[in-house]
Design a protein around this motif. Sequence first.
Motif, PDB file in Angstrom:
ATOM      1  N   LEU A 314     -21.645   9.206 -11.667  1.00  0.00           N
ATOM      2  CA  LEU A 314     -22.874   9.659 -12.302  1.00  0.00           C
ATOM      3  C   LEU A 314     -23.982   8.635 -12.103  1.00  0.00           C
ATOM      4  O   LEU A 314     -25.149   8.986 -11.905  1.00  0.00           O
ATOM      5  N   GLU A 315     -23.622   7.358 -12.115  1.00  0.00           N
ATOM      6  CA  GLU A 315     -24.612   6.295 -11.892  1.00  0.00           C
ATOM      7  C   GLU A 315     -25.213   6.391 -10.496  1.00  0.00           C
ATOM      8  O   GLU A 315     -26.423   6.196 -10.319  1.00  0.00           O
ATOM      9  N   ASP A 316     -24.382   6.709  -9.502  1.00  0.00           N
ATOM     10  CA  ASP A 316     -24.889   6.869  -8.128  1.00  0.00           C
ATOM     11  C   ASP A 316     -25.951   7.962  -8.064  1.00  0.00           C
ATOM     12  O   ASP A 316     -26.961   7.829  -7.366  1.00  0.00           O
ATOM     13  N   ILE A 317     -25.712   9.053  -8.791  1.00  0.00           N
ATOM     14  CA  ILE A 317     -26.659  10.176  -8.787  1.00  0.00           C
ATOM     15  C   ILE A 317     -27.958   9.782  -9.469  1.00  0.00           C
ATOM     16  O   ILE A 317     -29.051  10.036  -8.960  1.00  0.00           O
ATOM     17  N   LEU A 318     -27.858   9.145 -10.635  1.00  0.00           N
ATOM     18  CA  LEU A 318     -29.060   8.754 -11.382  1.00  0.00           C
ATOM     19  C   LEU A 318     -29.893   7.732 -10.618  1.00  0.00           C
ATOM     20  O   LEU A 318     -31.121   7.711 -10.734  1.00  0.00           O
TER      21      LEU A 318
END
Length: 427
Positions: A314-318
């Motif tokens: 999720l951090e990669d997406i954000l």
Amino acid sequence: MDDSLSRILTKVIILAILIVLSGFFSATETAFFSMNKIRIKSLAGDGKRKAKKALKLSEDMDSLLSTILIGNNIVNIATTAIATLLFAELLHDQELGATVATIVITVVVLMFGEITPKSIAKNSPEHFAMFAAPALAFLVVCFKPLNWLVAMWQKLVYKFVKNKEDHGVTEEELITMVEEAHNDGEIDKNESELIRNAIEFDDIEVEDIYTSRVDVVGVEVGDSIEEITEQFESGYSRLPVYTDSIDNIIGILNQKDFAAMKKTGQRVTDVMTDPIFVVPSMKISELLRTLQSKKSHMAVILDEFGGTVGIVTLEDILEELVGEIWDEHDTVVEPFVKIRDDKYKVQAKADLDDMFDLFGMEDEDEEIDHPTVGGWVMEEFGKIPRVGDEFDYGPLHVVVSKRDPRRVTEIIVTKMFEPEPKEEDED
């Protein structure tokens, strides 16, 4: 004599008024077609009555345009007619008066009825549109019968001339608007980047942002408590759980669940959650919705053979929206380190497009399938290169500076400048 002077003076005053009206209509046309509709909507939302009128007029551009053109033509025709009478009376010659009137009115209308007012309106279109809105609203009502005739004529014309253009706003146009707003100082750099990232968000695929298989840190289902603890102490909050090899991921272990597990004596398989499997071509916007619905923070990427390509969090997406997110456990590694103006140290994980942008060149080779610098370098060599291996790509000279047994980890890139051709000496 007094009668003649009075008539001349009256015509001059009428001409002056008509020139002002001509300028008004010309400036109004420019203002309404140049104004920022979003800004007008914002002002109308703040309760400004003139902004509301201007917005209402702009919602029926056909009626507005015909009103402006009708008014402008009436004024210009009247100007020409009165000027002809004026100069004929002054010169006592009807033909000479018509010629002089044509020359003088052309210059005056061009300067004071077209160029000057349009330039003024172009500099502050929203303010001029709001200033002109009450008068235009009145004229729209006055010219309603004429506008109806014009509308009927337009419908007839449209039957023979069909407009096939799509009037929707494209993604490229939106990005251009954001760039113009940034250049004009209306939004700052961070706001500009955030909006651009949001616009381009739906175009990004999972394979553009994932963590490669060789970089994935996981735990085997049979690992001891001490081994798993050591991995979590490296700064990870979630770890993939696999059997035999990383190609067989069976779950995701959360650090909090692991801490509770140590107290209860449960096994890893009792507290781990089921993994979410995705393909590399999946859009990250779709993956974000999937992670939200599944209440998960990590997905495993599989290839066509069922092997693990890598993971995406999720951090990669954000980070695609807000930029790099670092925490206290992360080692900050800059993807591009400047050595001199034309030379950079580049990490293999860096985005390939970002590197091309850094050196002011576009990727014209559509056959490059790898989003990262490391993948591109491996593709160029067709093998795992050694430290010191080099190649040229366009104006770039690339040298491998670091590698591990299975891949390139760092390169040095120098932009070469072609010398200007020497002029041949004349004999």
